[in-house]
Design an enzyme around this catalytic site. Sequence first.
Site, PDB file in Angstrom:
ATOM      1  N   ILE A 150       0.824  -1.216   0.000  1.00 25.19           N
ATOM      2  CA  ILE A 150       0.000   0.000   0.000  1.00 25.19           C
ATOM      3  C   ILE A 150       0.862   1.273   0.000  1.00 25.19           C
ATOM      4  CG2 ILE A 150      -0.255   0.371   2.510  1.00 25.19           C
ATOM      5  CD1 ILE A 150      -3.310   0.599   1.981  1.00 25.19           C
ATOM      6  N   ASN A 188      11.473  -8.789   7.229  1.00 24.72           N
ATOM      7  CA  ASN A 188      11.759  -8.157   8.514  1.00 24.72           C
ATOM      8  C   ASN A 188      11.192  -9.027   9.636  1.00 24.72           C
ATOM      9  OD1 ASN A 188      12.893  -5.863   7.236  1.00 24.72           O
ATOM     10  ND2 ASN A 188      10.852  -5.014   6.904  1.00 24.72           N
ATOM     11  N   GLY A 235      12.300  -4.292  12.162  1.00 26.03           N
ATOM     12  CA  GLY A 235      11.367  -3.360  11.527  1.00 26.03           C
ATOM     13  C   GLY A 235      10.056  -3.992  11.103  1.00 26.03           C
ATOM     14  N   HIS A 248       5.902 -12.052   5.771  1.00 23.59           N
ATOM     15  CA  HIS A 248       5.797 -11.525   4.411  1.00 23.59           C
ATOM     16  C   HIS A 248       7.170 -11.274   3.836  1.00 23.59           C
ATOM     17  CE1 HIS A 248       5.392  -8.254   7.359  1.00 23.59           C
ATOM     18  NE2 HIS A 248       6.028  -7.481   6.507  1.00 23.59           N
ATOM     19  N   HIS A 258       9.072  -9.077   1.119  1.00 22.60           N
ATOM     20  CA  HIS A 258       8.984  -7.904   0.246  1.00 22.60           C
ATOM     21  C   HIS A 258       9.773  -8.202  -1.030  1.00 22.60           C
ATOM     22  CE1 HIS A 258       7.827  -4.825   3.463  1.00 22.60           C
ATOM     23  NE2 HIS A 258       8.325  -5.782   4.227  1.00 22.60           N
TER      24      HIS A 258
HETATM   25  P1  5GP Z   1       6.974  -4.757   7.571  1.00 21.68           P
HETATM   26  O1  5GP Z   1       7.375  -3.401   8.073  1.00 21.68           O
HETATM   27  O2  5GP Z   1       6.141  -5.503   8.590  1.00 21.68           O
HETATM   28  O3  5GP Z   1       8.119  -5.574   7.045  1.00 21.68           O
HETATM   29  O4  5GP Z   1       6.072  -4.501   6.297  1.00 21.68           O
HETATM   30  C1  5GP Z   1       4.697  -4.317   6.338  1.00 21.68           C
HETATM   31  C2  5GP Z   1       4.297  -3.769   4.989  1.00 21.68           C
HETATM   32  O5  5GP Z   1       2.884  -3.876   4.879  1.00 21.68           O
HETATM   33  C3  5GP Z   1       4.651  -2.290   4.809  1.00 21.68           C
HETATM   34  O6  5GP Z   1       5.497  -2.149   3.686  1.00 21.68           O
HETATM   35  C4  5GP Z   1       3.304  -1.620   4.614  1.00 21.68           C
HETATM   36  O7  5GP Z   1       3.336  -0.555   3.687  1.00 21.68           O
HETATM   37  C5  5GP Z   1       2.424  -2.755   4.171  1.00 21.68           C
HETATM   38  N1  5GP Z   1       1.017  -2.612   4.527  1.00 21.68           N
HETATM   39  C6  5GP Z   1       0.522  -2.227   5.746  1.00 21.68           C
HETATM   40  N2  5GP Z   1      -0.814  -2.217   5.722  1.00 21.68           N
HETATM   41  C7  5GP Z   1      -1.176  -2.601   4.462  1.00 21.68           C
HETATM   42  C8  5GP Z   1      -2.450  -2.783   3.820  1.00 21.68           C
HETATM   43  O8  5GP Z   1      -3.525  -2.597   4.409  1.00 21.68           O
HETATM   44  N3  5GP Z   1      -2.440  -3.175   2.520  1.00 21.68           N
HETATM   45  C9  5GP Z   1      -1.278  -3.391   1.831  1.00 21.68           C
HETATM   46  N4  5GP Z   1      -1.385  -3.773   0.554  1.00 21.68           N
HETATM   47  N5  5GP Z   1      -0.066  -3.246   2.414  1.00 21.68           N
HETATM   48  C10 5GP Z   1      -0.018  -2.843   3.706  1.00 21.68           C
END
Ligand code: 5GP
Length: 115
Positions: free
Chosen positions: A32, A88, A94, A101, A103
């Site tokens: 997002i 992460n 982070g 997930h 990336h």
């Molecule tokens: P993290 O910081 O946990 O490695 O990554 C979480 C990712 O999820 C972030 O890059 C963030 O932008 C994404 N994200 C958070 N909420 C949503 C959402 O509601 N929809 C989508 N498509 N991505 C999200």
Amino acid sequence: MSDDCLFCKIINGVIPADIVDQNDTALAFRDINPQAATHILIIPKAHIASTRDLNDGNIHCLSEMAVMANKIADSEGISESGYRWVINTGNDGGQTVHHLHLHLLGGRQLQWPPG
Ligand code: 5GP
Ligand code: ZN
């Protein structure tokens, strides 16, 4: 499935997402808040909170996610130019969403080391 998990809600269609690919094991959708021209999240359909929860019984999810990421890198046209996989884990890593997930980032020159 975890009731209060954002990504489980995306899997179940409760929260909409721009889905790129899926099979029985994994789901891919666009981040997002993209940090590169291609920024796609690949997640297991089973609720696995983080890499800490990977074990002999569920590790096959990670290989399915990797194969899906390679297929998407091809379809996004970043396979040859290059890309980065990031997972992460925990606070210092982070991690903000506690559903595993990967990336997939590409489409620009990425810097190293990460911040
Ligand atoms: P993290 O910081 O946990 O490695 O990554 C979480 C990712 O999820 C972030 O890059 C963030 O932008 C994404 N994200 C958070 N909420 C949503 C959402 O509601 N929809 C989508 N498509 N991505 C999200
Ligand atoms: Zn979940």
